[in-house]
Design a protein around this motif. Structure first.
Motif, PDB file in Angstrom:
ATOM      1  N   MET A  92      31.162  97.858 -12.715  1.00 29.85           N
ATOM      2  CA  MET A  92      30.499  96.885 -11.841  1.00 29.85           C
ATOM      3  C   MET A  92      29.061  96.636 -12.277  1.00 29.85           C
ATOM      4  SD  MET A  92      31.622  97.690  -7.910  1.00 29.85           S
ATOM      5  CE  MET A  92      31.056  99.392  -7.988  1.00 29.85           C
ATOM      6  N   VAL A  93      28.315  97.703 -12.534  1.00 31.74           N
ATOM      7  CA  VAL A  93      26.917  97.553 -12.896  1.00 31.74           C
ATOM      8  C   VAL A  93      26.790  96.853 -14.252  1.00 31.74           C
ATOM      9  CG1 VAL A  93      24.780  98.797 -13.448  1.00 31.74           C
ATOM     10  CG2 VAL A  93      26.140  99.445 -11.440  1.00 31.74           C
ATOM     11  N   ALA A  94      27.639  97.211 -15.206  1.00 30.82           N
ATOM     12  CA  ALA A  94      27.602  96.542 -16.516  1.00 30.82           C
ATOM     13  C   ALA A  94      27.888  95.049 -16.380  1.00 30.82           C
ATOM     14  CB  ALA A  94      28.603  97.191 -17.470  1.00 30.82           C
ATOM     15  N   PHE A 108      15.609  94.922 -14.888  1.00 29.10           N
ATOM     16  CA  PHE A 108      16.510  95.490 -13.886  1.00 29.10           C
ATOM     17  C   PHE A 108      15.970  96.840 -13.452  1.00 29.10           C
ATOM     18  CE2 PHE A 108      18.866  92.658 -16.554  1.00 29.10           C
ATOM     19  CZ  PHE A 108      19.756  92.010 -15.713  1.00 29.10           C
ATOM     20  N   LEU A 109      16.176  97.139 -12.178  1.00 25.27           N
ATOM     21  CA  LEU A 109      15.736  98.416 -11.619  1.00 25.27           C
ATOM     22  C   LEU A 109      16.850  98.963 -10.748  1.00 25.27           C
ATOM     23  CD1 LEU A 109      13.166 100.293 -11.213  1.00 25.27           C
ATOM     24  CD2 LEU A 109      12.780  98.988  -9.123  1.00 25.27           C
ATOM     25  N   LEU A 110      17.003 100.265 -10.722  1.00 26.93           N
ATOM     26  CA  LEU A 110      17.903 100.910  -9.761  1.00 26.93           C
ATOM     27  C   LEU A 110      17.395 102.301  -9.493  1.00 26.93           C
ATOM     28  CD1 LEU A 110      19.843 103.205 -11.214  1.00 26.93           C
ATOM     29  CD2 LEU A 110      21.122 101.240 -11.930  1.00 26.93           C
ATOM     30  N   VAL A 118      25.756 107.779 -15.858  1.00 30.43           N
ATOM     31  CA  VAL A 118      26.573 106.572 -15.680  1.00 30.43           C
ATOM     32  C   VAL A 118      25.749 105.341 -16.020  1.00 30.43           C
ATOM     33  CG1 VAL A 118      27.749 105.127 -13.970  1.00 30.43           C
ATOM     34  CG2 VAL A 118      28.081 107.611 -13.955  1.00 30.43           C
ATOM     35  N   TYR A 119      24.557 105.261 -15.460  1.00 31.58           N
ATOM     36  CA  TYR A 119      23.729 104.068 -15.656  1.00 31.58           C
ATOM     37  C   TYR A 119      23.095 104.032 -17.042  1.00 31.58           C
ATOM     38  CZ  TYR A 119      24.655 103.784 -10.730  1.00 31.58           C
ATOM     39  OH  TYR A 119      25.286 103.741  -9.514  1.00 31.58           O
ATOM     40  N   ALA A 120      22.859 105.186 -17.660  1.00 33.25           N
ATOM     41  CA  ALA A 120      22.345 105.219 -19.029  1.00 33.25           C
ATOM     42  C   ALA A 120      23.344 104.552 -19.982  1.00 33.25           C
ATOM     43  CB  ALA A 120      22.070 106.660 -19.460  1.00 33.25           C
ATOM     44  N   GLU A 125      17.203 103.415 -18.356  1.00 35.65           N
ATOM     45  CA  GLU A 125      16.459 104.604 -18.766  1.00 35.65           C
ATOM     46  C   GLU A 125      15.361 104.859 -17.745  1.00 35.65           C
ATOM     47  OE1 GLU A 125      13.545 102.401 -21.965  1.00 35.65           O
ATOM     48  OE2 GLU A 125      15.494 103.089 -22.654  1.00 35.65           O
ATOM     49  N   PRO A 126      14.768 106.057 -17.755  1.00 37.56           N
ATOM     50  CA  PRO A 126      13.697 106.335 -16.793  1.00 37.56           C
ATOM     51  C   PRO A 126      12.563 105.322 -16.944  1.00 37.56           C
ATOM     52  CG  PRO A 126      14.427 108.355 -17.836  1.00 37.56           C
ATOM     53  CD  PRO A 126      15.095 107.220 -18.578  1.00 37.56           C
ATOM     54  N   LEU A 127      11.840 105.081 -15.859  1.00 35.86           N
ATOM     55  CA  LEU A 127      10.720 104.140 -15.896  1.00 35.86           C
ATOM     56  C   LEU A 127       9.727 104.545 -16.978  1.00 35.86           C
ATOM     57  CD1 LEU A 127       9.940 103.647 -12.104  1.00 35.86           C
ATOM     58  CD2 LEU A 127      10.922 101.968 -13.673  1.00 35.86           C
TER      59      LEU A 127
END
Length: 153
Positions: A92-94, A108-110, A118-120, A125-127
């Motif tokens: 979904m995020v992809a 994009f931010l989450l 999962v999101y990596a 990546e970290p801010l």
């Protein structure tokens, strides 16, 4: 609709089962526990939504707050427990990121407590400059959320 492994993804608001989504968020999530139904309704009405269906049943959701031009905040990513471990959240995020990139969105931010890997895989990546970000957080659940984050590592 996009399909994968017996699942179908939709961005059609008519496919959103708001009763189910509200239950997931207000009862089962750590970040929106106790969220009022009216708040869920307004949040989803003002956002872009990606839903995953299985045999016609809504099994996962991602909400994105965006101006459609420069910025998007990915939030309220939730997969029903019995469908977890199948890559639906990442899918979904992809897809949301790809759709919005196609519209020209470049930032994009989450936020996540425990799904960084999962999101990596989607490219998050970290801010790079967290000291530049500030917030006002008046949520009544803020202390519990931050305590859970501290407990998770």
């Amino acid at each position: 609709m996009r399909t994968r492994d017996g699942y179908a993804m939709s961005t059609d608001p008519a496919d959103l089962d708001l009763d189910r989504v509200h239950q997931w968020l207000s009862v089962e999530s750590y970040w929106a526990t106790g969220r009022a139904r009216e708040v869920t309704e307004r949040a989803f009405a003002g956002s872009r939504v990606w839903s995953v269906l299985h045999d016609g049943e809504h099994v996962a959701v991602t909400r994105v707050v965006t101006d459609g031009a420069t910025f998007a905040w990915v939030c309220d990513v939730f997969v029903a427990e019995e469908h977890r471990g199948r890559g639906l959240g990442q899918w979904m995020v992809a897809e949301a990121v790809a759709d919005l990139r196609a519209e020209g969105v470049q930032r994009f931010l989450l936020g996540t407590r425990d799904a960084h890997e999962v999101y990596a895989r989607v490219g998050f990546e970290p801010l790079a400059g967290p000291q530049r970000f500030m917030e006002i957080d008046d949520r009544p659940t803020r202390a519990a959320i931050l305590a859970a984050v501290g407990a998770a590592g």
